[in-house]
Enzyme design. Structure first.
Site, PDB file in Angstrom:
ATOM      1  N   GLY A   1     -24.039  11.468 -10.853  1.00  0.00           N
ATOM      2  CA  GLY A   1     -23.967  10.102 -10.360  1.00  0.00           C
ATOM      3  C   GLY A   1     -23.965  10.107  -8.846  1.00  0.00           C
ATOM      4  O   GLY A   1     -24.226  11.140  -8.205  1.00  0.00           O
TER       5      GLY A   1
ATOM      6  N   GLU B   1       0.841  -1.194   0.000  1.00  0.00           N
ATOM      7  CA  GLU B   1       0.000   0.000   0.000  1.00  0.00           C
ATOM      8  C   GLU B   1       0.878   1.247   0.000  1.00  0.00           C
ATOM      9  O   GLU B   1       1.821   1.362   0.787  1.00  0.00           O
ATOM     10  CB  GLU B   1      -0.916   0.015   1.226  1.00  0.00           C
ATOM     11  CG  GLU B   1      -1.706   1.297   1.428  1.00  0.00           C
ATOM     12  CD  GLU B   1      -2.559   1.686   0.227  1.00  0.00           C
ATOM     13  OE1 GLU B   1      -2.418   2.841  -0.231  1.00  0.00           O
ATOM     14  OE2 GLU B   1      -3.352   0.848  -0.246  1.00  0.00           O
TER      15      GLU B   1
ATOM     16  N   HIS C   1     -44.421  -5.551  11.248  1.00  0.00           N
ATOM     17  CA  HIS C   1     -45.200  -4.312  11.312  1.00  0.00           C
ATOM     18  C   HIS C   1     -44.993  -3.673  12.676  1.00  0.00           C
ATOM     19  O   HIS C   1     -44.996  -4.359  13.693  1.00  0.00           O
ATOM     20  CB  HIS C   1     -46.679  -4.623  11.114  1.00  0.00           C
ATOM     21  CG  HIS C   1     -47.565  -3.422  11.281  1.00  0.00           C
ATOM     22  ND1 HIS C   1     -47.723  -2.472  10.286  1.00  0.00           N
ATOM     23  CD2 HIS C   1     -48.320  -3.009  12.333  1.00  0.00           C
ATOM     24  CE1 HIS C   1     -48.546  -1.533  10.719  1.00  0.00           C
ATOM     25  NE2 HIS C   1     -48.923  -1.838  11.958  1.00  0.00           N
TER      26      HIS C   1
ATOM     27  N   GLY D   1     -16.821  10.901 -13.314  1.00  0.00           N
ATOM     28  CA  GLY D   1     -16.320   9.548 -13.551  1.00  0.00           C
ATOM     29  C   GLY D   1     -14.949   9.327 -12.948  1.00  0.00           C
ATOM     30  O   GLY D   1     -14.414  10.175 -12.223  1.00  0.00           O
TER      31      GLY D   1
END
Length: 470
Positions: A182, A34, A449, A271
């Site tokens: 989006g 990473e 319910h 995007g």
């Protein structure tokens, strides 16, 4: 001498770290590489901290409407932007620490630095330890993606923002332009609108959240407009002039008229771009528009090299990446001789989508239009929240659930929701689709319910002309 592993995962986002954990669970010697923060974009700069921001905006909204619930709040209610951002960053930090703990718990080696493939089963890492050479029997590429810039106005973090800048603003925008509707664009538009900002959303297609069912798009646009947002569909930003004081945008509307409007800030949400450049993928994988091409289990064309998540074809969602991570880990274990794992390919038709704006939207499967395009004889039904007792009691009577069925077989083709807490409810229909349910099983299911989820049952009944409460 190179460190040797069974599996190395390049990238520690929700796809990468989950793949690493599953590999470790299956007894494979695993490492993860990473370059920034464990947890990747989702935990640190995406899914989770944005939800923390949106929660603050939601609480502010309820406080401002306390009288609707018979409550009085003394004094002026206002947002402390610095404190809101600080809380969001604290949530991200907590989850980052959680992933760090999971790596230690599962005995996964963590190599911090820039990883570059030197072959399908080898890579180098340049980091604090200098240059490390690593090899493995298999490598999983999970490098994710980043926000796409406007060609004529790249994000500068001052006046033109991507989601990362919008998450840690130095000041509250007074007048905000959001380009793209989006999930990312609409979530930030909703957050800043609830925080008191004047927000304009520009979408080049003919409706907002265009991947959703058109009824959901229409409802959301009406709701956001009612909340004070300006929504421009069929429109495009042709130019941005950025200064120290703000941005001037030339916007062409749906009728072709171009106007120039001033904004204090702009968020681009048009995007993503996959993070696949300069990591040694040349000749190792087939690429299309930067995305790594894979089979249903994550294999690339090079033996031993796999890929998952946002650097592969969409949908580009964290939960899709995590699911791919498990599938790929199990496929690798099987290749290495584990006879007890049985990986299943991902069914992209059963991946839910959630957008955490106000009101929320959630969906799975085909829209009514897509179902008809695919040749289905369709039965579709909608049940409004105004007919649901719990929604009325909560003061959240705006919204609906829509279900789409194949008229001949009764197969559930899709489900679409807009309203309070629908992102928590959609999983019921996802399970149903995964189990290949029909309307018969859903009609016979007992829903508790009072819950908003009863609207799910009623929408199924409505598809067959049997709704009870409308």
């Amino acid at each position: 001498m190179a460190d040797k592993y069974d599996v190395i995962v390049l990238g520690s986002g929700p796809g990468g770290y989950v793949a690493a954990i599953r590999c470790a669970q299956l007894g494979l010697k695993t490492a993860i590489v990473e370059r920034e923060l464990l947890g990747g974009i989702c935990l640190n700069w995406g899914c989770i901290p944005t939800k923390a921001l949106l929660r603050s905006a939601e609480i502010l909204h309820y406080a401002q409407h306390a009288k609707d619930y018979g409550l009085k709040i003394a004094g002026e209610i206002e947002a402390d932007l610095e404190a809101v951002v600080k809380r969001s960053r604290g949530v991200a930090k907590q989850l980052n620490q959680g992933v760090t703990h999971l790596m230690k718990k599962n005995k996964i080696a963590v190599h911090m630095g820039e990883g570059t493939l030197t072959g399908p089963t080898s890579l180098t890492v340049k980091g604090e330890k200098g240059e490390e050479k690593l090899t493995a029997k298999h490598i999983i590429v999970a490098t994710g993606a980043r926000a796409r810039d406007l060609p004529f106005a790249k994000a500068d973090g001052k006046r033109v923002w991507t989601y990362r800048h919008a998450m840690t603003p130095k000041e509250m925008p007074k007048k905000l332009l959001v380009i793209g509707s989006g999930a990312i664009g609409i979530e930030f538009a909703s957050f800043y609108n609830d925080m008191g900002c004047d927000v304009t959303v520009v979408e080049m297609l003919d409706r907002i959240v265009p991947v959703e069912d058109k009824d959901v798009s229409a409802f959301l646009e009406k709701s956001l407009t009612k909340q004070g947002m300006t929504i421009m569909t069929g429109a495009g930003v042709e130019d941005l002039k950025v200064s120290d004081k703000g941005v001037k945008a030339k916007i062409k509307d749906s009728k072709g008229k171009v106007t120039e409007t001033e904004f204090s800030h702009c968020i681009t949400a048009i995007g993503i771009v996959p993070n696949t450049e300069d990591i040694g993928l040349d000749k190792l994988a087939d690429m299309e528009k930067g995305f790594i091409q894979i089979d249903d289990y994550g294999r690339t064309k090079s033996k031993g090299l796999w890929a998952i998540g946002d650097c592969t074809p969409g949908p580009w969602l964290a939960h899709k990446a995590s699911h791919e991570g498990v599938t790929t880990a199990e496929a690798i274990a099987k290749e290495l001789g584990n006879k007890d794992v049985h990986p299943h390919p991902l069914d992209r038709g059963n991946i839910p989508g959630c957008t955490y704006c106000h009101p929320q939207i959630a969906s799975v499967g085909l829209t009514e239009a897509k179902a008809k395009e695919a040749g289905h004889d369709v039965k579709a039904g909608t049940f409004p929240f105004i007919g649901n007792g719990k929604a009325i009691a909560l003061g959240e009577a705006e919204g609906f659930v829509k279900t789409v069925f194949d008229a001949k077989t009764g197969e559930l083709l899709g489900a679409h929701m807009v309203g309070a807490e629908v992102t928590e409810m959609i999983q019921g229909f996802v399970v149903g689709k995964t189990l290949e349910t029909t309307e018969a099983e859903l009609m016979q299911t007992v829903f508790p319910h009072p819950t908003i989820s009863e609207s799910m049952h009623e929408s199924v009944l409505a598809s067959y002309g049997r709704a009870l409460h409308i």
